[in-house]
Design a protein around this motif. Structure first.
Motif, PDB file in Angstrom:
ATOM      1  N   SER A  48       8.574   9.290  -1.260  1.00  0.00           N
ATOM      2  CA  SER A  48       9.317   8.391  -2.025  1.00  0.00           C
ATOM      3  C   SER A  48      10.265   7.430  -1.206  1.00  0.00           C
ATOM      4  N   LYS A  49      10.759   8.150  -0.063  1.00  0.00           N
ATOM      5  CA  LYS A  49      11.741   7.540   0.787  1.00  0.00           C
ATOM      6  C   LYS A  49      11.016   6.297   1.569  1.00  0.00           C
ATOM      7  N   ILE A  50       9.851   6.753   2.035  1.00  0.00           N
ATOM      8  CA  ILE A  50       8.978   5.537   2.628  1.00  0.00           C
ATOM      9  C   ILE A  50       8.586   4.509   1.676  1.00  0.00           C
ATOM     10  N   ALA A  51       8.341   4.639   0.579  1.00  0.00           N
ATOM     11  CA  ALA A  51       7.750   3.900  -0.219  1.00  0.00           C
ATOM     12  C   ALA A  51       9.032   2.935  -0.605  1.00  0.00           C
ATOM     13  N   ASN A  52      10.217   3.429  -0.752  1.00  0.00           N
ATOM     14  CA  ASN A  52      11.553   2.819  -0.953  1.00  0.00           C
ATOM     15  C   ASN A  52      11.931   1.672   0.299  1.00  0.00           C
ATOM     16  N   ALA A  53      11.657   2.336   1.203  1.00  0.00           N
ATOM     17  CA  ALA A  53      11.984   1.524   2.532  1.00  0.00           C
ATOM     18  C   ALA A  53      10.963   0.503   2.764  1.00  0.00           C
ATOM     19  N   LEU A  54       9.680   0.544   2.166  1.00  0.00           N
ATOM     20  CA  LEU A  54       8.634  -0.483   2.476  1.00  0.00           C
ATOM     21  C   LEU A  54       8.888  -1.334   1.230  1.00  0.00           C
ATOM     22  N   GLY A  55       9.673  -1.059   0.228  1.00  0.00           N
ATOM     23  CA  GLY A  55       9.738  -2.029  -1.103  1.00  0.00           C
ATOM     24  C   GLY A  55       8.487  -1.936  -1.973  1.00  0.00           C
ATOM     25  N   VAL A  56       7.749  -0.859  -1.922  1.00  0.00           N
ATOM     26  CA  VAL A  56       6.697  -0.938  -2.634  1.00  0.00           C
ATOM     27  C   VAL A  56       6.795   0.647  -3.718  1.00  0.00           C
ATOM     28  N   ARG A  57       6.010   0.786  -4.597  1.00  0.00           N
ATOM     29  CA  ARG A  57       5.700   1.814  -5.636  1.00  0.00           C
ATOM     30  C   ARG A  57       5.213   2.862  -5.032  1.00  0.00           C
ATOM     31  N   ILE A  58       5.642   4.142  -5.097  1.00  0.00           N
ATOM     32  CA  ILE A  58       5.164   5.194  -4.364  1.00  0.00           C
ATOM     33  C   ILE A  58       3.341   5.534  -5.013  1.00  0.00           C
ATOM     34  N   SER A  59       3.257   4.830  -6.151  1.00  0.00           N
ATOM     35  CA  SER A  59       1.692   5.057  -6.466  1.00  0.00           C
ATOM     36  C   SER A  59       1.025   4.025  -5.497  1.00  0.00           C
ATOM     37  N   THR A  60       1.588   3.221  -4.828  1.00  0.00           N
ATOM     38  CA  THR A  60       0.744   2.374  -4.097  1.00  0.00           C
ATOM     39  C   THR A  60       0.177   3.148  -3.039  1.00  0.00           C
ATOM     40  N   LEU A  61       1.230   3.826  -2.576  1.00  0.00           N
ATOM     41  CA  LEU A  61       0.648   4.602  -1.380  1.00  0.00           C
ATOM     42  C   LEU A  61      -0.391   5.809  -1.629  1.00  0.00           C
ATOM     43  N   LEU A  62      -0.443   6.263  -2.978  1.00  0.00           N
ATOM     44  CA  LEU A  62      -0.993   7.209  -3.246  1.00  0.00           C
ATOM     45  C   LEU A  62      -2.482   6.817  -3.911  1.00  0.00           C
ATOM     46  N   GLU A  63      -2.718   5.541  -4.434  1.00  0.00           N
ATOM     47  CA  GLU A  63      -3.728   5.163  -5.023  1.00  0.00           C
ATOM     48  C   GLU A  63      -4.891   4.836  -3.927  1.00  0.00           C
ATOM     49  N   ASP A  64      -6.115   4.712  -4.495  1.00  0.00           N
ATOM     50  CA  ASP A  64      -7.160   4.569  -3.710  1.00  0.00           C
ATOM     51  C   ASP A  64      -7.634   3.145  -3.379  1.00  0.00           C
ATOM     52  N   GLY A  65      -7.247   2.404  -4.192  1.00  0.00           N
ATOM     53  CA  GLY A  65      -7.477   0.817  -4.133  1.00  0.00           C
ATOM     54  C   GLY A  65      -6.584   0.242  -2.997  1.00  0.00           C
ATOM     55  N   GLU A  66      -6.740  -0.966  -2.801  1.00  0.00           N
ATOM     56  CA  GLU A  66      -6.009  -1.700  -1.693  1.00  0.00           C
ATOM     57  C   GLU A  66      -5.138  -2.560  -2.210  1.00  0.00           C
ATOM     58  N   ASN A  67      -4.267  -2.356  -3.564  1.00  0.00           N
ATOM     59  CA  ASN A  67      -3.379  -3.290  -4.114  1.00  0.00           C
ATOM     60  C   ASN A  67      -1.711  -2.849  -3.290  1.00  0.00           C
ATOM     61  N   LEU A  68      -1.587  -3.741  -2.651  1.00  0.00           N
ATOM     62  CA  LEU A  68      -0.173  -3.299  -1.934  1.00  0.00           C
ATOM     63  C   LEU A  68       0.787  -4.515  -2.221  1.00  0.00           C
ATOM     64  N   GLU A  69       0.960  -4.648  -3.592  1.00  0.00           N
ATOM     65  CA  GLU A  69       2.206  -5.430  -4.200  1.00  0.00           C
ATOM     66  C   GLU A  69       3.419  -4.838  -3.943  1.00  0.00           C
ATOM     67  N   PRO A  70       4.374  -5.602  -3.796  1.00  0.00           N
ATOM     68  CA  PRO A  70       5.769  -5.059  -3.800  1.00  0.00           C
ATOM     69  C   PRO A  70       6.145  -4.570  -5.201  1.00  0.00           C
ATOM     70  N   ALA A  71       7.232  -3.638  -4.856  1.00  0.00           N
ATOM     71  CA  ALA A  71       7.596  -2.808  -6.298  1.00  0.00           C
ATOM     72  C   ALA A  71       8.035  -3.504  -7.386  1.00  0.00           C
ATOM     73  N   ASP A  72       8.585  -4.806  -7.000  1.00  0.00           N
ATOM     74  CA  ASP A  72       9.085  -5.519  -7.972  1.00  0.00           C
ATOM     75  C   ASP A  72       8.411  -6.435  -8.928  1.00  0.00           C
ATOM     76  N   ARG A  73       7.026  -6.544  -8.481  1.00  0.00           N
ATOM     77  CA  ARG A  73       5.941  -7.344  -8.884  1.00  0.00           C
ATOM     78  C   ARG A  73       5.374  -6.475 -10.093  1.00  0.00           C
ATOM     79  N   LYS A  74       4.987  -7.096 -11.310  1.00  0.00           N
ATOM     80  CA  LYS A  74       4.361  -6.665 -12.431  1.00  0.00           C
ATOM     81  C   LYS A  74       2.994  -6.937 -12.701  1.00  0.00           C
ATOM     82  N   SER A  75       2.019  -5.904 -12.992  1.00  0.00           N
ATOM     83  CA  SER A  75       0.748  -6.283 -13.263  1.00  0.00           C
ATOM     84  C   SER A  75       0.421  -7.091 -14.498  1.00  0.00           C
TER      85      SER A  75
END
Length: 75
Positions: A48-75
């Motif tokens: 969670s701390k790493i995700a916050n430091a990178l500015g991404v959702r924790i789910s971005t780090l956990l998912e299998d896809g290659e979606n590397l959107e910033p946390a503030d972007r909405k799908s």
């Protein structure tokens, strides 16, 4: 792609160093390096701390896809 590879990919895309991200997430550079190389599986709190430091959702780090959107972007 595993968590460590995703973390490294996002970090390098942002042009950030291990030291920069480690400081931002309040963990050691050594620990972050071990996570990126797959030698250590991070605790959820650390992830969670790493995700916050990178500015991404924790789910971005956990998912299998290659979606590397910033946390503030909405799908």
């Amino acid at each position: 792609m595993d968590i460590g590879i995703r973390i490294r990919s996002i970090r390098t895309q942002q042009g950030r160093t291990l030291e920069d991200v480690a400081q931002a997430c309040e963990c050691s550079k050594s620990l972050l390096s071990k996570i990126e190389t797959g030698k250590v599986v991070p605790a959820l709190a650390t992830l969670s701390k790493i995700a916050n430091a990178l500015g991404v959702r924790i789910s971005t780090l956990l998912e299998d896809g290659e979606n590397l959107e910033p946390a503030d972007r909405k799908s």
